[in-house]
Design a protein around this motif. Structure first.
Motif, PDB file in Angstrom:
ATOM      1  N   PHE A  35      35.964  44.550  38.073  1.00  0.00           N
ATOM      2  CA  PHE A  35      37.342  44.374  38.561  1.00  0.00           C
ATOM      3  C   PHE A  35      38.082  45.703  38.419  1.00  0.00           C
ATOM      4  O   PHE A  35      38.178  46.263  37.322  1.00  0.00           O
ATOM      5  CB  PHE A  35      38.033  43.292  37.731  1.00  0.00           C
ATOM      6  CG  PHE A  35      39.461  43.044  38.135  1.00  0.00           C
ATOM      7  CD1 PHE A  35      40.511  43.671  37.487  1.00  0.00           C
ATOM      8  CD2 PHE A  35      39.751  42.182  39.191  1.00  0.00           C
ATOM      9  CE1 PHE A  35      41.827  43.447  37.864  1.00  0.00           C
ATOM     10  CE2 PHE A  35      41.068  41.950  39.582  1.00  0.00           C
ATOM     11  CZ  PHE A  35      42.102  42.582  38.916  1.00  0.00           C
ATOM     12  N   LEU A  62      48.905  38.259  37.801  1.00  0.00           N
ATOM     13  CA  LEU A  62      47.469  38.394  37.549  1.00  0.00           C
ATOM     14  C   LEU A  62      47.124  37.935  36.147  1.00  0.00           C
ATOM     15  O   LEU A  62      47.807  38.288  35.175  1.00  0.00           O
ATOM     16  CB  LEU A  62      47.033  39.849  37.720  1.00  0.00           C
ATOM     17  CG  LEU A  62      45.572  40.159  37.372  1.00  0.00           C
ATOM     18  CD1 LEU A  62      44.618  39.502  38.362  1.00  0.00           C
ATOM     19  CD2 LEU A  62      45.344  41.669  37.322  1.00  0.00           C
ATOM     20  N   SER A 109      45.118  34.919  40.414  1.00  0.00           N
ATOM     21  CA  SER A 109      46.333  35.598  40.817  1.00  0.00           C
ATOM     22  C   SER A 109      47.156  34.656  41.680  1.00  0.00           C
ATOM     23  O   SER A 109      46.624  33.707  42.273  1.00  0.00           O
ATOM     24  CB  SER A 109      45.998  36.863  41.612  1.00  0.00           C
ATOM     25  OG  SER A 109      47.159  37.466  42.169  1.00  0.00           O
ATOM     26  N   ASP A 123      47.338  42.408  33.456  1.00  0.00           N
ATOM     27  CA  ASP A 123      47.870  41.052  33.417  1.00  0.00           C
ATOM     28  C   ASP A 123      49.391  41.080  33.469  1.00  0.00           C
ATOM     29  O   ASP A 123      50.040  41.945  32.891  1.00  0.00           O
ATOM     30  CB  ASP A 123      47.434  40.354  32.127  1.00  0.00           C
ATOM     31  CG  ASP A 123      45.950  40.049  32.117  1.00  0.00           C
ATOM     32  OD1 ASP A 123      45.441  39.644  31.059  1.00  0.00           O
ATOM     33  OD2 ASP A 123      45.286  40.223  33.156  1.00  0.00           O
ATOM     34  N   GLY A 143      40.546  34.994  36.021  1.00  0.00           N
ATOM     35  CA  GLY A 143      40.143  35.340  37.384  1.00  0.00           C
ATOM     36  C   GLY A 143      41.102  34.733  38.401  1.00  0.00           C
ATOM     37  O   GLY A 143      40.682  34.135  39.399  1.00  0.00           O
ATOM     38  N   ARG A 158      43.512  38.303  34.325  1.00  0.00           N
ATOM     39  CA  ARG A 158      42.121  38.749  34.446  1.00  0.00           C
ATOM     40  C   ARG A 158      41.165  37.820  33.718  1.00  0.00           C
ATOM     41  O   ARG A 158      40.051  37.570  34.175  1.00  0.00           O
ATOM     42  CB  ARG A 158      41.977  40.177  33.913  1.00  0.00           C
ATOM     43  CG  ARG A 158      42.621  41.226  34.807  1.00  0.00           C
ATOM     44  CD  ARG A 158      42.604  42.583  34.159  1.00  0.00           C
ATOM     45  NE  ARG A 158      43.423  42.597  32.940  1.00  0.00           N
ATOM     46  CZ  ARG A 158      43.467  43.594  32.079  1.00  0.00           C
ATOM     47  NH1 ARG A 158      42.713  44.673  32.259  1.00  0.00           N
ATOM     48  NH2 ARG A 158      44.253  43.528  31.018  1.00  0.00           N
ATOM     49  N   SER A 159      41.581  37.262  32.594  1.00  0.00           N
ATOM     50  CA  SER A 159      40.706  36.379  31.826  1.00  0.00           C
ATOM     51  C   SER A 159      40.401  35.097  32.598  1.00  0.00           C
ATOM     52  O   SER A 159      39.321  34.522  32.454  1.00  0.00           O
ATOM     53  CB  SER A 159      41.326  36.037  30.474  1.00  0.00           C
ATOM     54  OG  SER A 159      42.533  35.322  30.641  1.00  0.00           O
TER      55      SER A 159
END
Lengths: 115, 109
Positions: free
Chosen positions: B29, B64, B71, B52, B69, B66-67
């Motif tokens: 990513f 966002l 958005s 994030d 996945g 990220r942990s």
């Protein structure tokens, strides 16, 4: 303020014919890309270039060739057009990613139909 | 494989708020982009998230996690001109953009 210019905007070809799609950018971008966009699918990368004289394959390169002889131009060729290549083709350019991911700037697209 | 999921179509009312979700599974990513595409036109850049949290740009915001996945794109005070497709794209470990199929947003008066 041209940005990314694609020619032609529309084209109809017969199966087996060849053609070249032209892309020009005036933003001095290093990176250039060719995508195709089909209904119900995301943009798919055909080929890309990270600088003048260099090209690389993307996700769907078969049936296409590209050239980047000048920094501002990126050409996409279809040697023997097939109906499966009927699509909208977008060219894009971006700055290098050395300082992080950069947004891509798109041309208006070429609508290509293969009969 | 790599995958970006977003709803195919959403409908909202002029003046209201709408949230368009995007979930992703990619090889690495390096950031997530949102683009707007009006019918028959080129995609245009809206926002970029790499950390994030929430990024706000006028009527548009992008979030966002990220942990997870995940958005979303939040559009406030909807206007008729916001009728368009909204494309989510993730930059993977090879710095290639992986695109979702797009969410067609229909705004009703």
């Amino acid at each position: 303020n041209a940005g990314v210019t694609q020619t032609p905007k529309f084209r109809v070809l017969k199966t087996g014919q060849s053609m070249t799609l032209l892309c020009a950018q005036d933003m001095n971008h290093e990176y250039m890309y060719w995508y195709r966009q089909d209904p119900g699918m995301g943009l798919r990368l055909i080929h890309y270039s990270v600088g003048e004289g260099t090209t690389a394959k993307g996700e769907v390169p078969d049936g296409y060739n590209v050239s980047r002889l000048k920094k501002q131009n990126f050409l996409l060729g279809l040697e023997s057009a097939a109906p499966s290549q009927t699509s909208v083709y977008f060219c894009a350019s971006s700055e290098t990613g050395l300082s992080g991911a950069q947004p891509q700037h798109f041309g208006d697209g070429t609508r290509l139909s293969i009969l | 494989g790599q995958n970006i999921d977003q709803p195919t179509e959403m409908t909202a009312t002029e003046g209201a708020i709408v949230q368009i979700n995007c979930t992703y599974q990619t090889s690495g990513f390096n950031g997530l982009f949102w683009y707007q595409q009006h019918a028959g036109e080129a995609p245009t850049f809206l926002s970029y998230n790499v950390l994030d949290g929430l990024e706000e740009k006028g009527r548009f915001s992008s979030f966002l996690s990220r942990s997870k996945g995940y958005s979303y794109l939040l559009l406030k005070e909807l206007q008729m001109k916001d009728s368009a497709s909204y494309l989510c794209a993730v930059m993977d470990s090879n710095y290639q953009l992986i695109w979702g199929a797009g969410t067609k947003l229909i705004i009703k008066p």
